[in-house]
Design a protein around this motif. Structure first.
Motif, PDB file in Angstrom:
ATOM      1  N   ILE A  61       1.225  -0.674   0.039  1.00  0.00           N
ATOM      2  CA  ILE A  61      -0.223  -0.068   0.023  1.00  0.00           C
ATOM      3  C   ILE A  61       1.049   1.577   0.157  1.00  0.00           C
ATOM      4  N   GLU A  62       1.843   0.980   0.454  1.00  0.00           N
ATOM      5  CA  GLU A  62       3.091   2.405   1.368  1.00  0.00           C
ATOM      6  C   GLU A  62       3.319   2.294  -0.466  1.00  0.00           C
ATOM      7  N   LEU A  63       3.948   1.363  -1.090  1.00  0.00           N
ATOM      8  CA  LEU A  63       4.805   1.584  -2.601  1.00  0.00           C
ATOM      9  C   LEU A  63       3.521   1.991  -3.242  1.00  0.00           C
ATOM     10  N   CYS A  64       2.567   1.710  -3.299  1.00  0.00           N
ATOM     11  CA  CYS A  64       1.432   2.186  -4.152  1.00  0.00           C
ATOM     12  C   CYS A  64       1.594   3.788  -4.163  1.00  0.00           C
ATOM     13  N   GLY A  65       1.625   4.493  -3.249  1.00  0.00           N
ATOM     14  CA  GLY A  65       1.168   5.612  -2.333  1.00  0.00           C
ATOM     15  C   GLY A  65       2.495   6.069  -2.843  1.00  0.00           C
ATOM     16  N   ARG A  66       3.834   5.588  -3.540  1.00  0.00           N
ATOM     17  CA  ARG A  66       4.468   6.097  -3.689  1.00  0.00           C
ATOM     18  C   ARG A  66       4.989   6.655  -5.306  1.00  0.00           C
ATOM     19  N   MET A  67       4.622   5.546  -5.557  1.00  0.00           N
ATOM     20  CA  MET A  67       4.332   5.957  -7.394  1.00  0.00           C
ATOM     21  C   MET A  67       3.761   6.412  -7.780  1.00  0.00           C
ATOM     22  N   ARG A  68       2.252   6.309  -6.662  1.00  0.00           N
ATOM     23  CA  ARG A  68       1.643   7.661  -6.945  1.00  0.00           C
ATOM     24  C   ARG A  68       2.406   9.206  -7.488  1.00  0.00           C
ATOM     25  N   GLN A  69       2.436   9.426  -6.590  1.00  0.00           N
ATOM     26  CA  GLN A  69       3.656  10.401  -6.359  1.00  0.00           C
ATOM     27  C   GLN A  69       3.981  11.398  -7.462  1.00  0.00           C
ATOM     28  N   HIS A  70       5.122  10.455  -8.334  1.00  0.00           N
ATOM     29  CA  HIS A  70       5.776  10.273  -8.799  1.00  0.00           C
ATOM     30  C   HIS A  70       5.696   9.702 -10.775  1.00  0.00           C
ATOM     31  N   SER A  71       4.363   9.144 -10.215  1.00  0.00           N
ATOM     32  CA  SER A  71       3.615   8.303 -11.810  1.00  0.00           C
ATOM     33  C   SER A  71       2.513   8.538 -12.301  1.00  0.00           C
TER      34      SER A  71
END
Length: 241
Positions: A61-71
């Motif tokens: 879930i955290e990784l998904c949020g991190r990816m969404r911040q940049h892409s």
């Protein structure tokens, strides 16, 4: 060929997904953990990401949020976790879809296609919007109305107009792209009891073109619509008329 990034620590599952989706025509990259996935997201530039929630180094879930911040890449979660709360968290973190294991490969392929299709439509709409905004901004810089002084501002210079010319330009600028008949323009100038003739409208148009066009003989803004009347355009719709 569309590019697919698989972030999955189960090597057997990752290879199975890779083999099937490669057969569907996708260019595949695989990552065994979150850090690898983040690097490939930047280097590979995928069209879709398949993301497992249970990774050795990152909470999915955290990784998904991190990816969404940049892409803005479409992210599909593929996970053993089937609880509603997990799906809700993933969607709120920026995931676009959620598929519970085990699943049908046919369904996976169809959902990936749908994500790509939606992404392409959104990108096309965004590009069209940017083009329209740029055109509006460019046109605004070219010609503006000064209603208080009843003057035209043409490429930074104030230009005097007659009453009729100003009213016609106000109508044009308020409704870019709309075709106005000569009768429409007559009514805008004098009202329905107008004594203004069609010929007078043509003269006003000629004079306005002299004042606003860079080349009045090849007008860019005030176009003739043959057999109908005139319209004001802010983009290069066709050859000058």
């Amino acid at each position: 060929m569309y590019k697919l990034l698989i972030i999955e620590d189960d090597v057997m599952m990752s290879d199975m997904l890779s083999m099937y989706m490669s057969g569907e025509g996708y260019d595949i990259k695989q990552a065994e953990n979150g850090e690898q996935g983040l690097k490939l997201l930047e280097q590979f530039g995928p069209d879709v990401v398949l993301l497992d929630l249970m990774l050795p180094d990152w909470d999915g879930i955290e990784l998904c949020g991190r990816m969404r911040q940049h892409s803005s890449v479409p992210i599909m979660i593929v996970s053993m976790k089937s609880e509603v709360s997990e799906r809700v968290q993933a969607l709120r973190a920026g995931a676009d879809d959620y598929l519970c294991k085990p699943f049908s490969m046919h369904e996976l392929s169809a959902r990936v296609e749908a994500l790509i299709r939606r992404s392409r439509l959104m990108q096309a709409a965004a590009a069209e919007s940017r083009t329209a905004e740029a055109a509006d901004t460019a046109a605004e810089k070219e010609i503006k109305l000064d209603s208080e002084r009843r003057l035209l501002l043409v490429r930074g210079n104030f230009v005097e107009t007659t009453f009729s010319e100003f009213e016609i330009m106000k109508l044009f600028l308020t409704h870019p792209g709309k075709v106005f008949s000569r009768e429409d323009l007559i009514n805008a100038i004098r009202g329905f009891d107008s004594f203004v003739t069609d010929r007078a409208i043509d003269v006003h148009i000629v004079n306005l073109r002299r004042k606003v066009e860079k080349n009045p003989k090849e007008p860019h803004f005030i176009r003739t619509v043959w057999g109908v009347g005139y319209k004001y355009v802010i983009e290069d719709e066709s050859a000058p008329q």
